[in-house]
Write a protein that holds these residues in place. Structure first.
Motif, PDB file in Angstrom:
ATOM      1  N   TRP A 152      36.048  41.333  42.231  1.00 41.93           N
ATOM      2  CA  TRP A 152      36.682  42.061  41.128  1.00 41.93           C
ATOM      3  C   TRP A 152      37.915  42.751  41.668  1.00 41.93           C
ATOM      4  O   TRP A 152      37.825  43.634  42.522  1.00 41.93           O
ATOM      5  N   ILE A 183      34.025  46.323  31.418  1.00 38.15           N
ATOM      6  CA  ILE A 183      33.608  46.103  32.805  1.00 38.15           C
ATOM      7  C   ILE A 183      33.202  47.407  33.475  1.00 38.15           C
ATOM      8  O   ILE A 183      32.281  47.438  34.296  1.00 38.15           O
ATOM      9  N   HIS A 184      33.844  48.517  33.098  1.00 38.97           N
ATOM     10  CA  HIS A 184      33.430  49.788  33.687  1.00 38.97           C
ATOM     11  C   HIS A 184      32.074  50.249  33.140  1.00 38.97           C
ATOM     12  O   HIS A 184      31.325  50.932  33.848  1.00 38.97           O
ATOM     13  N   TYR A 187      42.094  42.197  36.991  1.00 35.61           N
ATOM     14  CA  TYR A 187      42.624  43.118  35.990  1.00 35.61           C
ATOM     15  C   TYR A 187      44.015  43.539  36.459  1.00 35.61           C
ATOM     16  O   TYR A 187      44.155  44.088  37.564  1.00 35.61           O
ATOM     17  N   GLU A 232      29.626  48.236  32.662  1.00 34.22           N
ATOM     18  CA  GLU A 232      28.685  47.489  33.506  1.00 34.22           C
ATOM     19  C   GLU A 232      28.686  48.024  34.934  1.00 34.22           C
ATOM     20  O   GLU A 232      27.631  48.227  35.545  1.00 34.22           O
ATOM     21  N   ALA A 233      29.886  48.241  35.489  1.00 31.09           N
ATOM     22  CA  ALA A 233      29.984  48.647  36.891  1.00 31.09           C
ATOM     23  C   ALA A 233      29.382  50.026  37.134  1.00 31.09           C
ATOM     24  O   ALA A 233      28.712  50.252  38.149  1.00 31.09           O
ATOM     25  N   ASP A 236      34.596  52.508  42.680  1.00 29.08           N
ATOM     26  CA  ASP A 236      34.643  52.213  41.239  1.00 29.08           C
ATOM     27  C   ASP A 236      35.166  53.399  40.425  1.00 29.08           C
ATOM     28  O   ASP A 236      34.721  53.655  39.305  1.00 29.08           O
ATOM     29  N   VAL A 267      43.208  40.292  31.677  1.00 32.29           N
ATOM     30  CA  VAL A 267      42.049  39.981  32.518  1.00 32.29           C
ATOM     31  C   VAL A 267      42.045  38.478  32.719  1.00 32.29           C
ATOM     32  O   VAL A 267      41.984  37.715  31.752  1.00 32.29           O
ATOM     33  N   LEU A 274      30.206  39.163  38.936  1.00 32.46           N
ATOM     34  CA  LEU A 274      31.059  39.664  37.864  1.00 32.46           C
ATOM     35  C   LEU A 274      31.916  38.620  37.142  1.00 32.46           C
ATOM     36  O   LEU A 274      32.039  38.690  35.909  1.00 32.46           O
ATOM     37  N   MET A 288      30.904  38.751  33.317  1.00 30.46           N
ATOM     38  CA  MET A 288      31.832  39.335  32.361  1.00 30.46           C
ATOM     39  C   MET A 288      32.413  38.274  31.425  1.00 30.46           C
ATOM     40  O   MET A 288      32.656  38.551  30.246  1.00 30.46           O
ATOM     41  N   LYS A 300      30.033  38.024  28.769  1.00 29.57           N
ATOM     42  CA  LYS A 300      30.124  39.206  27.900  1.00 29.57           C
ATOM     43  C   LYS A 300      31.304  39.093  26.937  1.00 29.57           C
ATOM     44  O   LYS A 300      31.240  39.552  25.799  1.00 29.57           O
TER      45      LYS A 300
END
Length: 439
Positions: A159, A291-292, A220, A294-295, A417, A236, A134, A138, A141
Motif C-alpha cells: 500500500w 481504506i483507512h 494512492y 480497514e487499516a 498508518d 487510487v 490490500l 480493497m 470492496k
C-alpha cells in the motif's frame, strides 16, 4: 519456559453456563482463558483461532525474532526466513475466496481473531500479511473485478500512500482537520489520467509496507486531469511493480517492526491502461475513507495481540521470578500492574471486535470508530509493553528476553498508518454532527 496463560476447564468457567451459587468454591477464583474474558466463540472462529495461534507461536515468533536482528537488506534477501514465513502464511489459505466464504455474522470474529493472533505472533509480520492482502481486498470492496481477473493472489501486495512531504496528512485529503492557515504540501507522486491511460511520476516514501518485496501496489496519489492539482481529487491505482518505469529504494532501517520490509517506490512515466484505475478523482475522498476504515481496524486488532503477548510474558515471569523470597506476583505492586495490563488488553480486544462487527454490518463503515480502535490498541500496546519490560527489570533490556523487541514494535505503531495525534483530530472532526450546527 511456558509464557502462555493457563486455560481453565471450559465446562466450568467459560462455556458450561453459570453454576449455582451453592456450588461455587469457598474462595472463588477463575482463571481467564487464552482470549481473556471471551464468551465461547462460534465453532468456525474457534477452530481458526486454534490454527492461527499455533502458526503464530511456532512460525511467526521464531522467524520474527531472527529477522529483528538482521539488517534490512538481509531481511529481504532470498535466503532470509522472511520467505519461509510468506510460504507458510500462504499455506494457511487466508485469501479472498476463503474470506468470502464466511457469513456476515462470522466475518467480524474471523477478521479480529486473524489479526489479533498474527499480532500476538509478531506485529511486523502481521502488518506484512495485512498489506499483502490490500490490493485484492480493497479492489473487491470497491466493486472492481479487474484485479482478481488479472493478478493472482499469490503476488505480494503493498500500500503506497505516504510521501516524503506528505505523511499523516494523507488521511485527510479534504483538509477538514487542517489548520485554517495551512496549505497542503505539493504532491511527490502524481497520476495523469487521459486518453484511456494513466501515467504515474514521482515517489512514495520509505514507509511503504512490503515495498521492497511486493509485486503489486495499491497506490494512492494526486491526480492531474487537466485542471491542475486538487488534494481532494486524487486517484487510487493498482500498479504491477514489474511495470516499466517502476524502481525501488533500499529497504528501510528502523527501530521497530524490523521483520516488516518497508522502502521507497519510484515511478518514472509508468504507463498503465485505465482498467488499473480503482477510484477516480471524483471519488477519491471515499477511497481514502474506505481504506483507512480497514487499516485502522486491522491495526486495532493487531496491537491488541501485541499487548496480549507482552502481558502473557509478564504474567508468566511474575510467577517464575522470585524477589524478596517470594514470586514477583506476590508483591502487591506487581499484582496491581498486572491487573492494569490485563485490563488494557481486554479493552483493546473488546473494542477491536466491537468496531469490526459494527463496520462490517453497517451500511457504511464509521472511520472514527476504526480510529477509536487503532489509537486505543496502539497506546495500550505501548503502555503494556513498557510495564512488562519494567517487570522484567534488567532482563527486559536484553535480547535474551523478548520484551525490548515488543516494546520497539509497539512504539512504531503510534506513528504507523497515521500518527495518533492527527488521527484523533481527524476522528474528532468526524464526530461533528451537521444537524446540531447553527445555520
Amino acid at each position: 519456559m511456558n509464557h502462555q496463560l493457563a486455560v481453565v476447564d471450559h465446562d466450568i468457567a467459560l462455556g458450561g453456563g453459570p453454576l449455582p451459587f451453592t456450588q461455587w468454591d469457598s474462595n472463588p477464583h477463575v482463571k481467564l482463558g487464552q482470549l481473556g474474558a471471551e464468551p465461547p466463540l462460534p465453532e468456525i472462529a474457534a477452530e481458526l483461532q486454534k490454527s492461527l495461534h499455533s502458526f503464530a507461536e511456532k512460525v511467526m515468533r521464531p522467524i520474527g525474532t531472527e529477522l529483528d536482528r538482521l539488517s534490512a537488506d538481509a531481511v529481504v534477501d532470498k535466503a532470509s526466513r522472511y520467505w519461509e514465513f510468506r510460504r507458510a502464511y500462504t499455506e494457511l489459505g487466508i485469501n479472498m475466496e476463503t474470506l468470502a466464504s464466511f457469513s456476515a455474522e462470522e466475518m467480524p470474529h474471523v477478521f479480529a481473531i486473524l489479526f489479533e493472533e498474527l499480532g500476538w505472533g509478531d506485529s511486523g509480520l502481521a502488518i506484512s500479511a495485512g498489506a499483502g492482502l490490500l490490493p485484492h481486498y480493497m479492489a473487491a470492496k470497491f466493486g472492481n473485478d479487474f484485479v482478481a481477473r488479472t493478478y493472482p493472489e499469490s503476488l505480494i501486495g503493498s500500500w503506497g500512500i505516504t510521501e516524503p512531504d506528505r505523511g499523516s496528512d494523507s488521511i485527510d485529503p479534504g483538509g477538514h482537520a487542517a489548520h485554517a492557515a495551512g496549505k497542503p504540501n505539493r504532491p511527490n507522486c502524481v497520476a495523469r489520467i487521459s486518453d484511456g491511460k494513466i501515467v504515474i511520476n514521482g515517489q512514495k516514501s520509505a514507509w511503504v509496507s512490503n515495498g521492497p518485496v511486493a509485486d503489486l501496489c495499491i497506490l494512492y496519489c494526486a491526480a492531474e486531469t487537466g485542471s491542475g492539482y486538487d488534494p481532494a481529487r486524487g486517484a487510487v491505482v493498482i500498479v504491477p511493480l514489474d511495470a516499466a518505469g517502476v524502481s525501488k529504494g533500499k529497504p528501510l532501517e528502523k527501530m521497530g517492526q524490523r521483520a516488516l520490509p518497508q522502502g521507497e517506490i519510484f515511478f518514472n512515466d509508468v504507463t498503465l491502461d485505465i482498467d488499473h484505475l480503482l477510484v477516480a478523482p471524483e471519488d477519491y475522498l471515499k477511497g481514502v475513507y474506505a481504506i483507512h476504515s480497514e487499516a485502522n481496524a486491522l491495526m486495532g486488532a493487531t496491537f491488541a495481540g501485541c499487548a496480549r503477548a507482552a502481558y502473557e510474558l509478564a504474567h508468566s515471569y511474575a510467577h517464575e521470578r522470585r524477589q524478596g523470597g517470594v514470586p514477583l506476583v506476590r508483591h502487591q505492586d506487581v499484582a496491581r500492574r498486572l491487573f492494569h495490563m490485563a485490563r488494557k488488553v481486554e479493552i483493546s480486544r473488546a473494542l477491536a471486535r466491537r468496531v469490526t462487527a459494527f463496520n462490517m454490518n453497517n451500511a457504511m463503515p464509521a472511520l472514527q470508530a476504526a480510529m477509536f480502535s487503532k489509537v486505543t490498541s496502539t497506546q495500550h500496546a505501548l503502555e503494556v509493553t513498557s510495564d512488562a519490560l519494567q517487570m522484567f527489570g534488567g532482563n527486559g533490556l536484553t535480547r535474551e528476553y523478548p520484551m525490548e523487541k515488543l516494546f520497539r514494535d509497539a512504539r512504531a505503531s503510534l506513528i504507523e498508518d497515521g500518527c495518533n495525534e492527527v488521527i484523533a483530530i481527524k476522528g474528532g472532526m468526524l464526530l461533528t454532527d451537521p444537524d446540531l450546527l447553527p445555520g
